[in-house]
Write a protein that holds these residues in place. Structure first.
Motif, PDB file in Angstrom:
ATOM      1  N   TYR A  72       0.776  -1.408   0.066  1.00 50.56           N
ATOM      2  CA  TYR A  72       0.093   0.037   0.085  1.00 50.56           C
ATOM      3  C   TYR A  72       0.796   1.271  -0.096  1.00 50.56           C
ATOM      4  O   TYR A  72       1.988   1.137   0.354  1.00 50.56           O
ATOM      5  CB  TYR A  72      -0.871  -0.089   1.192  1.00 50.56           C
ATOM      6  N   GLN A  73       0.425   2.356  -0.326  1.00 50.36           N
ATOM      7  CA  GLN A  73       1.036   3.738  -0.325  1.00 50.36           C
ATOM      8  C   GLN A  73       0.046   4.617   0.145  1.00 50.36           C
ATOM      9  O   GLN A  73      -1.167   4.697  -0.473  1.00 50.36           O
ATOM     10  CB  GLN A  73       1.587   4.050  -1.719  1.00 50.36           C
ATOM     11  N   ILE A  74       0.196   5.593   1.113  1.00 48.76           N
ATOM     12  CA  ILE A  74      -0.164   6.804   1.436  1.00 48.76           C
ATOM     13  C   ILE A  74       0.610   7.928   0.878  1.00 48.76           C
ATOM     14  O   ILE A  74       1.751   8.168   1.083  1.00 48.76           O
ATOM     15  CB  ILE A  74      -0.478   6.900   2.981  1.00 48.76           C
ATOM     16  N   SER A  75      -0.077   8.910   0.140  1.00 47.42           N
ATOM     17  CA  SER A  75       0.563   9.812  -0.429  1.00 47.42           C
ATOM     18  C   SER A  75      -0.262  11.189   0.111  1.00 47.42           C
ATOM     19  O   SER A  75      -1.428  11.616   0.083  1.00 47.42           O
ATOM     20  CB  SER A  75       0.324   9.997  -2.051  1.00 47.42           C
ATOM     21  N   LEU A  76       0.531  11.962   0.657  1.00 43.46           N
ATOM     22  CA  LEU A  76       0.067  13.376   1.272  1.00 43.46           C
ATOM     23  C   LEU A  76       0.791  14.711   0.520  1.00 43.46           C
ATOM     24  O   LEU A  76       1.915  14.702   0.409  1.00 43.46           O
ATOM     25  CB  LEU A  76       0.550  13.385   2.701  1.00 43.46           C
ATOM     26  N   ALA A  77      -0.184  15.560   0.125  1.00 49.34           N
ATOM     27  CA  ALA A  77       0.333  16.650  -0.529  1.00 49.34           C
ATOM     28  C   ALA A  77       0.802  17.652   0.680  1.00 49.34           C
ATOM     29  O   ALA A  77      -0.229  18.482   1.218  1.00 49.34           O
ATOM     30  CB  ALA A  77      -0.995  17.197  -1.489  1.00 49.34           C
ATOM     31  N   VAL A  78       1.717  18.035   0.582  1.00 46.51           N
ATOM     32  CA  VAL A  78       2.455  18.883   1.749  1.00 46.51           C
ATOM     33  C   VAL A  78       3.200  19.913   1.007  1.00 46.51           C
ATOM     34  O   VAL A  78       4.357  19.956   1.418  1.00 46.51           O
ATOM     35  CB  VAL A  78       3.323  18.061   2.557  1.00 46.51           C
ATOM     36  N   PHE A 134      10.135  11.787   0.128  1.00 48.12           N
ATOM     37  CA  PHE A 134       9.542  13.042  -0.138  1.00 48.12           C
ATOM     38  C   PHE A 134       9.888  13.575  -1.637  1.00 48.12           C
ATOM     39  O   PHE A 134      11.007  13.635  -1.667  1.00 48.12           O
ATOM     40  CB  PHE A 134       9.979  13.989   0.910  1.00 48.12           C
ATOM     41  N   ASP A 135       8.906  13.800  -2.429  1.00 51.59           N
ATOM     42  CA  ASP A 135       9.261  14.078  -3.670  1.00 51.59           C
ATOM     43  C   ASP A 135       8.263  15.245  -4.403  1.00 51.59           C
ATOM     44  O   ASP A 135       7.203  14.813  -4.510  1.00 51.59           O
ATOM     45  CB  ASP A 135       9.474  12.944  -4.701  1.00 51.59           C
ATOM     46  N   ASN A 136       8.776  16.368  -4.825  1.00 62.10           N
ATOM     47  CA  ASN A 136       7.767  17.428  -5.625  1.00 62.10           C
ATOM     48  C   ASN A 136       6.852  17.537  -4.759  1.00 62.10           C
ATOM     49  O   ASN A 136       5.660  17.615  -5.359  1.00 62.10           O
ATOM     50  CB  ASN A 136       7.564  16.811  -7.062  1.00 62.10           C
TER      51      ASN A 136
END
Length: 151
Positions: A47-53, A111-113
Protein backbone atom coordinates in the motif's frame (compact mmCIF):
# COMPACT_ATOMS: atom_id res chain seq x y z
CA UNK A 1 -23.08 15.22 10.14
CA UNK A 2 -24.56 12.30 12.02
CA UNK A 3 -22.87 11.03 15.17
CA UNK A 4 -23.42 7.71 16.89
CA UNK A 5 -23.49 6.95 20.60
CA UNK A 6 -21.72 3.66 21.31
CA UNK A 7 -22.31 3.69 25.08
CA UNK A 8 -25.12 1.06 24.99
CA UNK A 9 -22.75 -1.32 23.20
CA UNK A 10 -20.03 -0.89 25.85
CA UNK A 11 -22.31 -2.53 28.41
CA UNK A 12 -22.83 -5.72 26.41
CA UNK A 13 -19.56 -6.28 24.56
CA UNK A 14 -16.11 -7.33 25.69
CA UNK A 15 -12.91 -6.93 23.72
CA UNK A 16 -14.29 -4.58 21.05
CA UNK A 17 -12.66 -1.44 22.48
CA UNK A 18 -10.40 -0.96 19.47
CA UNK A 19 -13.32 -1.28 17.04
CA UNK A 20 -15.29 1.47 18.81
CA UNK A 21 -12.20 3.68 19.01
CA UNK A 22 -11.72 3.30 15.24
CA UNK A 23 -15.36 4.19 14.57
CA UNK A 24 -15.13 7.31 16.73
CA UNK A 25 -11.84 8.32 15.09
CA UNK A 26 -13.43 7.90 11.65
CA UNK A 27 -16.20 10.30 12.65
CA UNK A 28 -13.66 12.90 13.77
CA UNK A 29 -11.46 12.40 10.70
CA UNK A 30 -14.15 13.77 8.40
CA UNK A 31 -13.86 17.16 10.09
CA UNK A 32 -10.30 17.97 9.00
CA UNK A 33 -9.16 17.46 5.43
CA UNK A 34 -5.71 19.05 5.60
CA UNK A 35 -3.38 18.03 4.09
CA UNK A 36 -5.09 16.22 1.22
CA UNK A 37 -4.06 12.59 0.86
CA UNK A 38 -4.52 9.45 -1.22
CA UNK A 39 -4.36 5.81 -0.15
CA UNK A 40 -3.49 3.27 -2.87
CA UNK A 41 -3.21 -0.50 -3.07
CA UNK A 42 -0.15 -1.18 -5.21
CA UNK A 43 -0.26 -4.99 -4.98
CA UNK A 44 -1.89 -7.74 -2.92
CA UNK A 45 0.14 -6.85 0.19
CA UNK A 46 1.58 -3.39 -0.68
CA UNK A 47 0.00 0.00 0.00
CA UNK A 48 1.00 3.63 -0.31
CA UNK A 49 -0.22 6.77 1.46
CA UNK A 50 0.51 10.01 -0.41
CA UNK A 51 0.13 13.41 1.27
CA UNK A 52 0.24 16.73 -0.59
CA UNK A 53 2.53 18.80 1.63
CA UNK A 54 3.35 21.76 -0.59
CA UNK A 55 5.40 24.42 1.18
CA UNK A 56 6.99 21.98 3.66
CA UNK A 57 10.59 20.82 3.68
CA UNK A 58 11.45 17.18 4.55
CA UNK A 59 13.00 18.27 7.87
CA UNK A 60 9.70 19.91 8.89
CA UNK A 61 7.79 16.61 8.62
CA UNK A 62 8.03 13.60 10.91
CA UNK A 63 6.66 10.10 10.32
CA UNK A 64 6.27 7.84 13.36
CA UNK A 65 5.15 4.20 13.35
CA UNK A 66 4.01 2.80 16.68
CA UNK A 67 2.15 -0.51 17.02
CA UNK A 68 -0.79 -0.31 14.57
CA UNK A 69 -0.72 3.46 14.01
CA UNK A 70 1.35 5.62 11.68
CA UNK A 71 1.44 9.33 12.55
CA UNK A 72 2.53 12.10 10.19
CA UNK A 73 3.19 15.54 11.66
CA UNK A 74 4.18 18.75 9.94
CA UNK A 75 5.38 21.85 11.80
CA UNK A 76 6.38 25.08 10.13
CA UNK A 77 8.69 27.22 12.26
CA UNK A 78 7.54 30.76 12.90
CA UNK A 79 9.22 33.03 10.40
CA UNK A 80 9.23 36.72 9.73
CA UNK A 81 5.76 37.91 8.79
CA UNK A 82 5.31 38.36 5.09
CA UNK A 83 2.63 40.32 3.34
CA UNK A 84 0.51 38.06 1.15
CA UNK A 85 -1.85 39.53 -1.40
CA UNK A 86 -3.42 36.10 -1.76
CA UNK A 87 -2.49 32.96 0.14
CA UNK A 88 -3.71 29.83 -1.62
CA UNK A 89 -1.08 27.42 -0.30
CA UNK A 90 -1.70 26.59 3.32
CA UNK A 91 1.35 25.80 5.43
CA UNK A 92 -0.28 25.34 8.81
CA UNK A 93 0.87 22.64 11.17
CA UNK A 94 -0.90 19.29 10.96
CA UNK A 95 -1.08 15.87 12.53
CA UNK A 96 -2.66 12.97 10.70
CA UNK A 97 -2.93 9.41 11.99
CA UNK A 98 -3.76 6.21 10.14
CA UNK A 99 -4.69 2.94 11.84
CA UNK A 100 -2.98 -0.07 10.30
CA UNK A 101 -4.25 -3.62 10.16
CA UNK A 102 -2.36 -6.38 11.93
CA UNK A 103 1.01 -7.22 10.35
CA UNK A 104 1.11 -4.05 8.19
CA UNK A 105 4.50 -2.38 8.54
CA UNK A 106 5.85 0.98 7.38
CA UNK A 107 8.76 0.27 5.01
CA UNK A 108 9.83 3.81 4.22
CA UNK A 109 8.92 7.37 3.31
CA UNK A 110 9.89 9.40 0.25
CA UNK A 111 9.53 13.17 -0.19
CA UNK A 112 9.38 14.20 -3.84
CA UNK A 113 7.98 17.31 -5.55
CA UNK A 114 5.76 18.32 -2.63
CA UNK A 115 4.37 14.80 -2.11
CA UNK A 116 5.18 12.64 0.89
CA UNK A 117 4.80 8.95 0.01
CA UNK A 118 4.71 6.34 2.77
CA UNK A 119 5.24 2.73 1.70
CA UNK A 120 3.37 0.02 3.64
CA UNK A 121 3.71 -3.76 3.39
CA UNK A 122 1.69 -6.54 4.99
CA UNK A 123 4.05 -9.28 6.16
CA UNK A 124 2.25 -12.24 7.69
CA UNK A 125 4.54 -14.34 9.92
CA UNK A 126 5.21 -17.91 8.75
CA UNK A 127 3.48 -19.32 11.82
CA UNK A 128 0.23 -17.59 10.81
CA UNK A 129 0.26 -18.51 7.12
CA UNK A 130 -1.97 -21.40 6.04
CA UNK A 131 -0.15 -24.70 5.60
CA UNK A 132 -1.18 -28.04 4.15
CA UNK A 133 -1.67 -30.85 6.65
CA UNK A 134 -0.92 -34.42 5.57
CA UNK A 135 -3.77 -36.86 6.12
CA UNK A 136 -2.79 -40.23 7.48
CA UNK A 137 -4.94 -43.34 7.51
CA UNK A 138 -4.83 -47.09 7.09
CA UNK A 139 -3.72 -48.32 3.69
CA UNK A 140 -6.40 -49.97 1.54
CA UNK A 141 -4.52 -53.33 1.60
CA UNK A 142 -5.41 -53.91 5.28
CA UNK A 143 -9.19 -53.80 4.70
CA UNK A 144 -10.91 -57.21 4.48
CA UNK A 145 -14.41 -57.93 3.38
CA UNK A 146 -16.32 -59.86 6.04
CA UNK A 147 -19.43 -60.95 4.17
CA UNK A 148 -20.81 -60.28 0.76
CA UNK A 149 -24.43 -60.91 -0.19
CA UNK A 150 -26.14 -60.37 -3.44
CA UNK A 151 -29.28 -58.32 -3.21
Amino acid sequence: MRTYDFSPLWRSTIGFDRLFDLAEAAQRAGEDNYPPYTIERLAEDRYQISLAVAGFQPEEISVTAEQNVVTIEGNKPDKVEREFLYRGISTRSFKRQYSLADHVQVKGAIFDNGLLRIELVREIPEAMKPRRIAISGTPAGNVQQIEARAA
